[in-house]
Design a protein around this motif. Structure first.
Motif, PDB file in Angstrom:
ATOM      1  N   VAL A   1      -1.732 -31.983 -15.762  1.00  0.00           N
ATOM      2  CA  VAL A   1      -0.626 -31.692 -14.859  1.00  0.00           C
ATOM      3  C   VAL A   1      -0.347 -30.184 -14.849  1.00  0.00           C
ATOM      4  O   VAL A   1      -0.319 -29.534 -15.897  1.00  0.00           O
ATOM      5  CB  VAL A   1       0.639 -32.449 -15.288  1.00  0.00           C
ATOM      6  N   GLN A   2      -0.149 -29.660 -13.666  1.00  0.00           N
ATOM      7  CA  GLN A   2       0.241 -28.262 -13.511  1.00  0.00           C
ATOM      8  C   GLN A   2       1.447 -28.187 -12.583  1.00  0.00           C
ATOM      9  O   GLN A   2       1.567 -28.998 -11.650  1.00  0.00           O
ATOM     10  CB  GLN A   2      -0.910 -27.431 -12.954  1.00  0.00           C
ATOM     11  N   LEU A   3       2.327 -27.230 -12.840  1.00  0.00           N
ATOM     12  CA  LEU A   3       3.520 -27.046 -12.031  1.00  0.00           C
ATOM     13  C   LEU A   3       3.598 -25.588 -11.588  1.00  0.00           C
ATOM     14  O   LEU A   3       3.246 -24.674 -12.343  1.00  0.00           O
ATOM     15  CB  LEU A   3       4.776 -27.391 -12.824  1.00  0.00           C
ATOM     16  N   GLU A   4       4.077 -25.386 -10.378  1.00  0.00           N
ATOM     17  CA  GLU A   4       4.213 -24.031  -9.848  1.00  0.00           C
ATOM     18  C   GLU A   4       5.508 -23.904  -9.077  1.00  0.00           C
ATOM     19  O   GLU A   4       5.747 -24.643  -8.121  1.00  0.00           O
ATOM     20  CB  GLU A   4       3.035 -23.666  -8.961  1.00  0.00           C
TER      21      GLU A   4
ATOM     22  N   SER B   1       0.761 -30.684  -9.425  1.00  0.00           N
ATOM     23  CA  SER B   1      -0.608 -31.135  -9.200  1.00  0.00           C
ATOM     24  C   SER B   1      -1.142 -31.802 -10.460  1.00  0.00           C
ATOM     25  O   SER B   1      -0.669 -31.534 -11.562  1.00  0.00           O
ATOM     26  CB  SER B   1      -1.507 -29.956  -8.810  1.00  0.00           C
ATOM     27  N   GLY B   2      -2.094 -32.697 -10.271  1.00  0.00           N
ATOM     28  CA  GLY B   2      -2.684 -33.383 -11.418  1.00  0.00           C
ATOM     29  C   GLY B   2      -1.892 -34.571 -11.922  1.00  0.00           C
ATOM     30  O   GLY B   2      -2.236 -35.138 -12.962  1.00  0.00           O
ATOM     31  N   GLY B   3      -0.838 -34.929 -11.209  1.00  0.00           N
ATOM     32  CA  GLY B   3      -0.034 -36.076 -11.608  1.00  0.00           C
ATOM     33  C   GLY B   3       1.061 -36.305 -10.596  1.00  0.00           C
ATOM     34  O   GLY B   3       1.432 -35.382  -9.863  1.00  0.00           O
ATOM     35  N   SER B   4       1.600 -37.509 -10.566  1.00  0.00           N
ATOM     36  CA  SER B   4       2.613 -37.857  -9.572  1.00  0.00           C
ATOM     37  C   SER B   4       4.022 -37.769 -10.156  1.00  0.00           C
ATOM     38  O   SER B   4       4.266 -38.189 -11.293  1.00  0.00           O
ATOM     39  CB  SER B   4       2.376 -39.282  -9.073  1.00  0.00           C
ATOM     40  N   ILE B   5       4.954 -37.275  -9.366  1.00  0.00           N
ATOM     41  CA  ILE B   5       6.338 -37.182  -9.830  1.00  0.00           C
ATOM     42  C   ILE B   5       7.030 -38.541  -9.831  1.00  0.00           C
ATOM     43  O   ILE B   5       8.169 -38.661 -10.270  1.00  0.00           O
ATOM     44  CB  ILE B   5       7.147 -36.172  -8.996  1.00  0.00           C
ATOM     45  N   THR B   6       6.332 -39.569  -9.360  1.00  0.00           N
ATOM     46  CA  THR B   6       6.896 -40.922  -9.413  1.00  0.00           C
ATOM     47  C   THR B   6       6.299 -41.723 -10.570  1.00  0.00           C
ATOM     48  O   THR B   6       6.567 -42.925 -10.681  1.00  0.00           O
ATOM     49  CB  THR B   6       6.676 -41.651  -8.086  1.00  0.00           C
TER      50      THR B   6
ATOM     51  N   CYS C   1      10.283 -24.826 -13.800  1.00  0.00           N
ATOM     52  CA  CYS C   1      10.269 -26.270 -13.662  1.00  0.00           C
ATOM     53  C   CYS C   1       9.349 -26.831 -14.742  1.00  0.00           C
ATOM     54  O   CYS C   1       8.446 -26.129 -15.243  1.00  0.00           O
ATOM     55  CB  CYS C   1       9.828 -26.708 -12.271  1.00  0.00           C
ATOM     56  N   ALA C   2       9.583 -28.067 -15.107  1.00  0.00           N
ATOM     57  CA  ALA C   2       8.831 -28.653 -16.207  1.00  0.00           C
ATOM     58  C   ALA C   2       8.729 -30.160 -16.057  1.00  0.00           C
ATOM     59  O   ALA C   2       9.610 -30.808 -15.480  1.00  0.00           O
ATOM     60  CB  ALA C   2       9.486 -28.318 -17.546  1.00  0.00           C
ATOM     61  N   LYS C   3       7.666 -30.698 -16.625  1.00  0.00           N
ATOM     62  CA  LYS C   3       7.494 -32.155 -16.720  1.00  0.00           C
ATOM     63  C   LYS C   3       8.167 -32.602 -18.009  1.00  0.00           C
ATOM     64  O   LYS C   3       7.875 -32.094 -19.087  1.00  0.00           O
ATOM     65  CB  LYS C   3       6.011 -32.514 -16.768  1.00  0.00           C
ATOM     66  N   GLY C   4       9.072 -33.570 -17.858  1.00  0.00           N
ATOM     67  CA  GLY C   4       9.794 -34.055 -19.013  1.00  0.00           C
ATOM     68  C   GLY C   4      11.279 -33.802 -18.884  1.00  0.00           C
ATOM     69  O   GLY C   4      11.741 -33.157 -17.937  1.00  0.00           O
ATOM     70  N   GLY C   5      12.017 -34.350 -19.835  1.00  0.00           N
ATOM     71  CA  GLY C   5      13.448 -34.170 -19.815  1.00  0.00           C
ATOM     72  C   GLY C   5      13.957 -33.531 -21.091  1.00  0.00           C
ATOM     73  O   GLY C   5      13.184 -32.917 -21.833  1.00  0.00           O
ATOM     74  N   VAL C   6      15.259 -33.685 -21.325  1.00  0.00           N
ATOM     75  CA  VAL C   6      15.870 -33.061 -22.499  1.00  0.00           C
ATOM     76  C   VAL C   6      15.161 -33.533 -23.756  1.00  0.00           C
ATOM     77  O   VAL C   6      15.039 -34.714 -24.002  1.00  0.00           O
ATOM     78  CB  VAL C   6      17.362 -33.408 -22.561  1.00  0.00           C
ATOM     79  N   GLY C   7      14.684 -32.592 -24.544  1.00  0.00           N
ATOM     80  CA  GLY C   7      14.036 -32.913 -25.797  1.00  0.00           C
ATOM     81  C   GLY C   7      12.547 -33.186 -25.723  1.00  0.00           C
ATOM     82  O   GLY C   7      11.901 -33.360 -26.756  1.00  0.00           O
TER      83      GLY C   7
ATOM     84  N   GLU D   1       7.231 -31.243 -21.668  1.00  0.00           N
ATOM     85  CA  GLU D   1       5.828 -31.268 -22.082  1.00  0.00           C
ATOM     86  C   GLU D   1       4.975 -30.190 -21.427  1.00  0.00           C
ATOM     87  O   GLU D   1       4.091 -29.614 -22.071  1.00  0.00           O
ATOM     88  CB  GLU D   1       5.226 -32.637 -21.789  1.00  0.00           C
ATOM     89  N   VAL D   2       5.191 -29.963 -20.128  1.00  0.00           N
ATOM     90  CA  VAL D   2       4.383 -28.999 -19.374  1.00  0.00           C
ATOM     91  C   VAL D   2       5.335 -28.146 -18.545  1.00  0.00           C
ATOM     92  O   VAL D   2       6.219 -28.692 -17.876  1.00  0.00           O
ATOM     93  CB  VAL D   2       3.366 -29.701 -18.445  1.00  0.00           C
ATOM     94  N   TRP D   3       5.138 -26.834 -18.582  1.00  0.00           N
ATOM     95  CA  TRP D   3       6.013 -25.902 -17.881  1.00  0.00           C
ATOM     96  C   TRP D   3       5.238 -25.166 -16.785  1.00  0.00           C
ATOM     97  O   TRP D   3       4.038 -24.906 -16.907  1.00  0.00           O
ATOM     98  CB  TRP D   3       6.543 -24.848 -18.854  1.00  0.00           C
TER      99      TRP D   3
END
Length: 118
Positions: A2-5, A25-30, A97-103, A106-108
């Protein structure tokens, strides 16, 4: 992988609304059970968690920013968006922006500097 921009204006005038988009990219937000978050870091200060949108579409926000923050998404584009209203120079920061929540962030993304100035 997963990558975020992050993308959006680098300069916003006081009292206006800051709007940033995170393209994933590389993964779905759902994807089940993942949150997708926004975090910021003002110059010379620590990280501040702003809020997130869940895989289900529901949202949660930091209490200190809740009245001015809105996070939404466009699943067709695999993007989620931050809007921060009534900005002041104190909102100048690098926004992530990042994948994951508080605590469990995982990916920024690489971050984008937004300056609030007339």
């Amino acid at each position: 992988q997963v990558q975020l921009e992050e993308s959006g204006p680098g300069l916003v005038k006081p009292s206006q609304t800051l709007s940033l988009t995170c393209t994933v990219s590389g993964g779905s937000i759902t994807t089940n059970y993942y949150d997708w978050s926004w975090i910021r870091q003002p110059p010379g200060k620590g990280l501040e968690y702003m809020g997130a949108i869940r895989y289900s579409g529901s949202t949660y926000y930091s209490p200190s920013l809740k009245s001015r923050t809105s996070i939404s998404r466009d699943t067709s584009k695999n993007q989620f968006t931050l809007q921060l209203s009534s900005v002041t120079p104190e909102d100048t920061a690098v926004y992530y922006c990042a994948k994951g929540g508080v605590g469990y962030l995982e990916v920024w993304g690489q971050g984008t500097l937004v300056t609030v100035s007339a």
